[in-house]
Design an enzyme around this catalytic site. Structure first.
Site, PDB file in Angstrom:
ATOM      1  CD  GLU A 167      25.624  -5.062  23.766  1.00  0.00           C
ATOM      2  OE1 GLU A 167      25.054  -5.802  22.992  1.00  0.00           O
ATOM      3  OE2 GLU A 167      25.525  -3.806  23.502  1.00  0.00           O
TER       4      GLU A 167
ATOM      5  N   GLY B  72       0.856  -1.184   0.025  1.00  0.00           N
ATOM      6  CA  GLY B  72      -0.025  -0.093  -0.091  1.00  0.00           C
ATOM      7  C   GLY B  72       0.619   1.187   0.007  1.00  0.00           C
TER       8      GLY B  72
ATOM      9  N   GLY C 153      19.501  -4.334  16.463  1.00  0.00           N
ATOM     10  CA  GLY C 153      17.992  -3.665  16.882  1.00  0.00           C
ATOM     11  C   GLY C 153      17.316  -3.549  15.529  1.00  0.00           C
TER      12      GLY C 153
ATOM     13  N   GLY D  84      25.724  -8.078  18.626  1.00  0.00           N
ATOM     14  CA  GLY D  84      24.560  -7.506  19.478  1.00  0.00           C
ATOM     15  C   GLY D  84      24.049  -8.603  20.593  1.00  0.00           C
ATOM     16  CB  ALA D  85      24.799  -9.265  23.985  1.00  0.00           C
ATOM     17  N   GLY D  86      21.517  -8.250  22.662  1.00  0.00           N
ATOM     18  CA  GLY D  86      20.387  -8.114  22.858  1.00  0.00           C
ATOM     19  C   GLY D  86      19.317  -9.240  22.858  1.00  0.00           C
ATOM     20  CB  VAL D  87      15.705  -9.305  22.703  1.00  0.00           C
ATOM     21  CG1 VAL D  87      14.538 -10.376  23.091  1.00  0.00           C
ATOM     22  CG2 VAL D  87      15.231  -8.099  23.582  1.00  0.00           C
TER      23      VAL D  87
ATOM     24  CG  HIS E  73       2.370 -26.676  48.127  1.00  0.00           C
ATOM     25  ND1 HIS E  73       3.754 -26.215  48.055  1.00  0.00           N
ATOM     26  CD2 HIS E  73       2.466 -27.857  48.644  1.00  0.00           C
ATOM     27  CE1 HIS E  73       4.590 -26.879  48.456  1.00  0.00           C
ATOM     28  NE2 HIS E  73       3.876 -27.940  48.725  1.00  0.00           N
TER      29      HIS E  73
ATOM     30  CG  ASP F 249       7.638  -3.668  15.779  1.00  0.00           C
ATOM     31  OD1 ASP F 249       7.254  -3.666  16.957  1.00  0.00           O
ATOM     32  OD2 ASP F 249       8.409  -4.593  15.610  1.00  0.00           O
TER      33      ASP F 249
HETATM   34  P1  FAD Z   1       5.041  -6.358  11.768  1.00  0.00           P
HETATM   35  O1  FAD Z   1       5.050  -7.907  12.403  1.00  0.00           O
HETATM   36  O2  FAD Z   1       6.559  -6.239  11.182  1.00  0.00           O
HETATM   37  O3  FAD Z   1       4.199  -6.580  10.511  1.00  0.00           O
HETATM   38  C1  FAD Z   1       4.273  -5.442   9.501  1.00  0.00           C
HETATM   39  C2  FAD Z   1       3.689  -5.885   8.201  1.00  0.00           C
HETATM   40  O4  FAD Z   1       3.207  -4.679   7.341  1.00  0.00           O
HETATM   41  C3  FAD Z   1       4.460  -6.848   7.539  1.00  0.00           C
HETATM   42  O5  FAD Z   1       3.718  -7.997   7.271  1.00  0.00           O
HETATM   43  C4  FAD Z   1       4.836  -6.174   6.033  1.00  0.00           C
HETATM   44  O6  FAD Z   1       4.955  -7.037   5.044  1.00  0.00           O
HETATM   45  C5  FAD Z   1       3.560  -5.214   6.077  1.00  0.00           C
HETATM   46  N1  FAD Z   1       4.091  -4.048   5.092  1.00  0.00           N
HETATM   47  C6  FAD Z   1       4.939  -3.065   5.380  1.00  0.00           C
HETATM   48  N2  FAD Z   1       4.833  -2.199   4.546  1.00  0.00           N
HETATM   49  C7  FAD Z   1       3.539  -2.518   3.855  1.00  0.00           C
HETATM   50  C8  FAD Z   1       3.035  -1.726   2.611  1.00  0.00           C
HETATM   51  N3  FAD Z   1       3.669  -0.524   2.193  1.00  0.00           N
HETATM   52  N4  FAD Z   1       1.897  -2.165   2.173  1.00  0.00           N
HETATM   53  C9  FAD Z   1       1.356  -3.583   2.767  1.00  0.00           C
HETATM   54  N5  FAD Z   1       2.093  -4.150   3.660  1.00  0.00           N
HETATM   55  C10 FAD Z   1       3.070  -3.485   4.088  1.00  0.00           C
HETATM   56  N6  FAD Z   1       7.779  -9.842  19.721  1.00  0.00           N
HETATM   57  C11 FAD Z   1       7.108 -10.401  20.973  1.00  0.00           C
HETATM   58  O7  FAD Z   1       6.307  -9.835  21.585  1.00  0.00           O
HETATM   59  N7  FAD Z   1       7.515 -11.756  21.416  1.00  0.00           N
HETATM   60  C12 FAD Z   1       8.639 -12.242  20.723  1.00  0.00           C
HETATM   61  O8  FAD Z   1       8.947 -13.591  21.328  1.00  0.00           O
HETATM   62  C13 FAD Z   1       9.174 -11.770  19.632  1.00  0.00           C
HETATM   63  N8  FAD Z   1      10.272 -12.349  19.038  1.00  0.00           N
HETATM   64  C14 FAD Z   1      10.839 -12.053  18.081  1.00  0.00           C
HETATM   65  C15 FAD Z   1      11.746 -12.784  17.348  1.00  0.00           C
HETATM   66  C16 FAD Z   1      12.439 -12.243  16.297  1.00  0.00           C
HETATM   67  C17 FAD Z   1      13.781 -12.805  15.456  1.00  0.00           C
HETATM   68  C18 FAD Z   1      11.919 -10.791  15.762  1.00  0.00           C
HETATM   69  C19 FAD Z   1      12.701 -10.362  14.584  1.00  0.00           C
HETATM   70  C20 FAD Z   1      10.944 -10.235  16.240  1.00  0.00           C
HETATM   71  C21 FAD Z   1      10.380 -10.550  17.455  1.00  0.00           C
HETATM   72  N9  FAD Z   1       9.452  -9.847  18.008  1.00  0.00           N
HETATM   73  C22 FAD Z   1       9.034 -10.430  19.216  1.00  0.00           C
HETATM   74  C23 FAD Z   1       9.153  -8.667  17.654  1.00  0.00           C
HETATM   75  C24 FAD Z   1       7.623  -8.791  17.032  1.00  0.00           C
HETATM   76  O9  FAD Z   1       7.980  -9.637  15.814  1.00  0.00           O
HETATM   77  C25 FAD Z   1       7.203  -7.210  16.497  1.00  0.00           C
HETATM   78  O10 FAD Z   1       7.111  -6.406  17.672  1.00  0.00           O
HETATM   79  C26 FAD Z   1       5.698  -7.339  15.915  1.00  0.00           C
HETATM   80  O11 FAD Z   1       5.907  -8.383  14.607  1.00  0.00           O
HETATM   81  C27 FAD Z   1       5.406  -5.981  15.303  1.00  0.00           C
HETATM   82  O12 FAD Z   1       4.134  -6.197  14.810  1.00  0.00           O
HETATM   83  P2  FAD Z   1       3.831  -5.106  13.644  1.00  0.00           P
HETATM   84  O13 FAD Z   1       2.330  -5.451  13.282  1.00  0.00           O
HETATM   85  O14 FAD Z   1       3.745  -3.795  14.165  1.00  0.00           O
HETATM   86  O15 FAD Z   1       4.584  -5.266  12.441  1.00  0.00           O
HETATM   87  P1  NAD Z   2      18.029  -4.958  20.875  1.00  0.00           P
HETATM   88  O1  NAD Z   2      17.697  -3.632  20.890  1.00  0.00           O
HETATM   89  O2  NAD Z   2      17.245  -5.916  22.051  1.00  0.00           O
HETATM   90  O3  NAD Z   2      19.431  -5.572  21.059  1.00  0.00           O
HETATM   91  C1  NAD Z   2      20.561  -4.823  20.222  1.00  0.00           C
HETATM   92  C2  NAD Z   2      21.751  -4.828  20.814  1.00  0.00           C
HETATM   93  O4  NAD Z   2      22.933  -4.775  20.062  1.00  0.00           O
HETATM   94  C3  NAD Z   2      22.081  -4.044  21.894  1.00  0.00           C
HETATM   95  O5  NAD Z   2      22.407  -4.773  23.186  1.00  0.00           O
HETATM   96  C4  NAD Z   2      23.142  -3.011  21.570  1.00  0.00           C
HETATM   97  O6  NAD Z   2      23.798  -2.428  22.638  1.00  0.00           O
HETATM   98  C5  NAD Z   2      23.720  -3.825  20.579  1.00  0.00           C
HETATM   99  N1  NAD Z   2      24.401  -2.850  19.329  1.00  0.00           N
HETATM  100  C6  NAD Z   2      23.974  -2.178  18.839  1.00  0.00           C
HETATM  101  N2  NAD Z   2      25.081  -1.744  17.833  1.00  0.00           N
HETATM  102  C7  NAD Z   2      26.020  -2.404  18.017  1.00  0.00           C
HETATM  103  C8  NAD Z   2      27.259  -2.595  17.229  1.00  0.00           C
HETATM  104  N3  NAD Z   2      27.333  -1.607  16.495  1.00  0.00           N
HETATM  105  N4  NAD Z   2      28.002  -3.578  17.793  1.00  0.00           N
HETATM  106  C9  NAD Z   2      27.760  -4.348  18.598  1.00  0.00           C
HETATM  107  N5  NAD Z   2      26.689  -4.263  19.487  1.00  0.00           N
HETATM  108  C10 NAD Z   2      25.767  -3.330  18.982  1.00  0.00           C
HETATM  109  O7  NAD Z   2      17.540  -5.632  19.288  1.00  0.00           O
HETATM  110  P2  NAD Z   2      17.421  -6.815  18.540  1.00  0.00           P
HETATM  111  O8  NAD Z   2      18.050  -7.984  19.675  1.00  0.00           O
HETATM  112  O9  NAD Z   2      18.119  -6.836  17.216  1.00  0.00           O
HETATM  113  O10 NAD Z   2      16.029  -7.152  18.691  1.00  0.00           O
HETATM  114  C11 NAD Z   2      15.109  -6.108  18.002  1.00  0.00           C
HETATM  115  C12 NAD Z   2      13.968  -6.084  18.756  1.00  0.00           C
HETATM  116  O11 NAD Z   2      12.967  -6.844  18.165  1.00  0.00           O
HETATM  117  C13 NAD Z   2      14.020  -6.061  20.211  1.00  0.00           C
HETATM  118  O12 NAD Z   2      14.417  -4.972  20.890  1.00  0.00           O
HETATM  119  C14 NAD Z   2      12.394  -6.344  20.687  1.00  0.00           C
HETATM  120  O13 NAD Z   2      11.804  -5.335  20.592  1.00  0.00           O
HETATM  121  C15 NAD Z   2      12.169  -7.151  19.518  1.00  0.00           C
HETATM  122  N6  NAD Z   2      12.124  -8.721  19.826  1.00  0.00           N
HETATM  123  C16 NAD Z   2      11.530  -9.246  20.830  1.00  0.00           C
HETATM  124  C17 NAD Z   2      11.681 -10.587  21.254  1.00  0.00           C
HETATM  125  C18 NAD Z   2      10.860 -10.907  22.601  1.00  0.00           C
HETATM  126  O14 NAD Z   2      10.049 -10.240  22.958  1.00  0.00           O
HETATM  127  N7  NAD Z   2      11.185 -12.228  23.188  1.00  0.00           N
HETATM  128  C19 NAD Z   2      12.586 -11.383  20.651  1.00  0.00           C
HETATM  129  C20 NAD Z   2      13.252 -10.856  19.529  1.00  0.00           C
HETATM  130  C21 NAD Z   2      13.107  -9.537  19.426  1.00  0.00           C
END
Ligand code: FAD
Ligand code: NAD
Length: 475
Positions: free
Chosen positions: A214, A122, A281, A191-194, A454, A322
């Site tokens: 990290e 879109g 990130g 990156g030692a994030g999530v 319990h 997001d």
């Molecule tokens: P998205 O899920 O990114 O969906 C956006 C959609 O919009 C996509 O399908 C894309 O194709 C579509 N789109 C974009 N632009 C257009 C356009 N112009 N026209 C039509 N469609 C379009 N979050 C959790 O809460 N728990 C977790 O365990 C978790 N694990 C994760 C693990 C990984 C590896 C990753 C990468 C993310 C994880 N997240 C997790 C984060 C979670 O996936 C996102 O926060 C969530 O998907 C955001 O939802 P959203 O609907 O905002 O966007």
């Molecule tokens: P993040 O923000 O959790 O972690 C990124 C890490 O990379 C940080 O610790 C940051 O300091 C580090 N970093 C940034 N630049 C760097 C560099 N140049 N060199 C080395 N380290 C660097 O991001 P992510 O792990 O990529 O995940 C993205 C987002 O997706 C999360 O913040 C979260 O919102 C979502 N997510 C959620 C879940 C869950 O809910 N379980 C799981 C996966 C992803």
């Protein structure tokens, strides 16, 4: 096709498809535009979360956890499974089938609720018109739809790191790291994030030697310090080599291996990996949306600017998930979707940003809600802390899961719960009680007066609540 709807949602992830379903339930005519194509080139709903995020990562975390249990822990229960091996293709195939079942389920939910899925990308045009550009192997012609209200839910994409460009072969982002066909012997993660520690756990459990680089000097900086310290200790013991203060300066490859150079407190270093995951990130996705042309305001970091209620600067154009401020979490996106649909239908929408739970699905799991001890100290708030280690829980002992703790932080005067932080078995489920208590503006006394069965892990929450007023019974 009727090209006029009360609500058109752009994006079919957990924010967008949930908003569309709720709008339809409220009697509004609704369409959802989504252009995602799966690896076979087939259109799919569900966004990042279902296709390449929450669900596939949890499928692999569960599979790899079972393997670790069989190899390292089953014997302690008197169960011997000699020669357990991993069939990685089967494990990945299982994950792919789960994704397919769930994404097809979303298509069914949209049909059931009479939401029209407009397959394609879109682009915003003036006056709440949207151009839909079909995607796929044989895309049709672009067309235009009109909406009384538009909800933008276009999500996020991985942040690029110039010294480590993703080539989808040796250097991958989180999507590539969910479909390795062999277990890399040496796996690097930036990156030692999530994502770094979840996917690092998966591949380490399956046999990779994992090194995580990290940039920050602190591990899991946003997490309560006590919980982060426990997590770091446990993850290091599991074999993750976490290098803090490591700033990657460059990468190179010989088509078989990746060389990574980085500056660290120990000086300039180089390491060699078989695969490298970049997980530094995610950034808001507004590519191709036509934000500039439509006059849609973004903030300095590229997020669509919205008010508390998710209204953008354009009349009757909303944005959620997001692509707007706040944590990038599926449940946050979905709750904003419901709230915006309610507001469009003239009803109050509710999102309590102070009570959004976070979970990191390592084992043990890490979960929290509300403020950390360091945040409250920074704000000069007086608080009391109750803490209960799983080592003192009968159920955790019976399970053989004694690592970690639950920590509850409450206002000194009010006793109101300000934060709950935990690392331990099933923390992802246990956190719900603390979230509910915070939603009801509850106190440690409310949880202390609540009877917990319990023996359960939830008794640890009860004991942490008792601990706020120094009344814990089992420590
Ligand atoms: P998205 O899920 O990114 O969906 C956006 C959609 O919009 C996509 O399908 C894309 O194709 C579509 N789109 C974009 N632009 C257009 C356009 N112009 N026209 C039509 N469609 C379009 N979050 C959790 O809460 N728990 C977790 O365990 C978790 N694990 C994760 C693990 C990984 C590896 C990753 C990468 C993310 C994880 N997240 C997790 C984060 C979670 O996936 C996102 O926060 C969530 O998907 C955001 O939802 P959203 O609907 O905002 O966007
Ligand atoms: P993040 O923000 O959790 O972690 C990124 C890490 O990379 C940080 O610790 C940051 O300091 C580090 N970093 C940034 N630049 C760097 C560099 N140049 N060199 C080395 N380290 C660097 O991001 P992510 O792990 O990529 O995940 C993205 C987002 O997706 C999360 O913040 C979260 O919102 C979502 N997510 C959620 C879940 C869950 O809910 N379980 C799981 C996966 C992803």
């Amino acid at each position: 096709m009727d090209n006029k709807y009360n609500v058109v949602v752009i994006g079919g992830g957990p924010g967008g498809y949930v908003a569309a379903i709720r709008a339809a339930q409220l009697g509004l005519t609704c369409a959802c535009i989504e252009g995602w194509l799966d690896p076979a080139g087939k259109p799919a709903l569900g966004g990042t979360c279902l296709n390449v995020g929450c669900i596939p990562s949890k499928a692999l975390l569960d599979s790899s956890h079972h393997y670790t249990f069989i190899r390292n822990e089953a014997a302690d229960h008197g169960i011997h499974v000699p020669g357990a091996t991993v069939d990685i293709n089967r494990m990945i195939g299982r994950k792919d089938r789960i994704v397919q079942t769930l994404t097809q389920g979303i298509a069914g939910l949209l049909r059931k609720n009479k939401v029209e899925w407009l397959q394609g990308r879109g682009r915003l045009l003036p006056d709440r018109r949207i151009e839909v550009m079909p995607t796929g192997a044989q895309p049709g012609e672009p067309y235009i739809v009109n909406a009384d209200h538009i909800i933008i839910a276009t999500g996020s994409v991985p942040t690029r790191l110039p010294p480590a460009p993703v080539d989808n072969e040796l250097i991958v982002d989180s999507t590539g790291a969910l479909c390795f066909r062999d277990v890399p012997r040496r796996l690097g993660i930036i990156g030692a994030g999530v994502i770094g520690i979840e996917l690092g756990s998966v591949w380490s459990r399956l046999g990779s030697k994992v090194v995580i680089l990290e940039a920050l000097d602190e591990f899991l900086a946003p997490v309560d310090r006590q919980i982060a310290a426990e997590a770091e200790k446990i993850l290091r013991k599991q074999g993750l080599d976490i290098q803090l203060g490591a700033k990657v300066t460059g990468t190179g490859s010989n088509n078989r291996e990746v060389f990574v150079t980085f500056d660290s407190p120990a000086g300039k270093q180089q390491v060699v990996f078989d695969k490298l995951i970049v997980a530094v990130g995610r950034r808001p996705n507004t590519e191709g949306l036509g934000a500039d042309e439509a006059g849609l305001k973004l903030d300095e970091r590229g997020f669509i600017q919205v008010d508390h209620d998710c209204r953008t600067n354009l009349p009757d154009v909303w944005a959620i998930g997001d692509v707007v401020r706040g944590p990038m979490l599926a449940h946050k996106a979905a709750e904003e979707g419901v709230a915006v649909a309610e507001r469009i239908a003239g009803r109050p929408g509710h999102v309590n940003y102070a009570a959004i739970p976070w979970v990191i699905y390592t084992w043990p799991e890490i979960a929290w809600v509300g403020k950390t001890e360091q945040e409250l100290k920074g704000e000069g708030v007086d608080f009391r802390v109750g803490l209960f280690p799983f080592a003192a829980s009968g159920r955790a002992r019976a399970m053989g899961e004694t690592g970690g703790m639950i920590k509850m932080i409450c206002g000194t005067e009010t006793d109101r719960i300000l934060g709950a932080h935990m690392i331990g078995p099933s923390a992802s489920e246990l956190i719900a009680e603390a979230v509910l208590a915070m939603e009801f503006e509850g106190s440690s006394t409310d949880i202390a007066l609540t009877i917990h069965a319990h023996p359960t892990l939830a008794e640890a929450t009860h004991e942490a609540a008792l601990g706020v007023s120094r009344r814990s019974l089992h420590i």
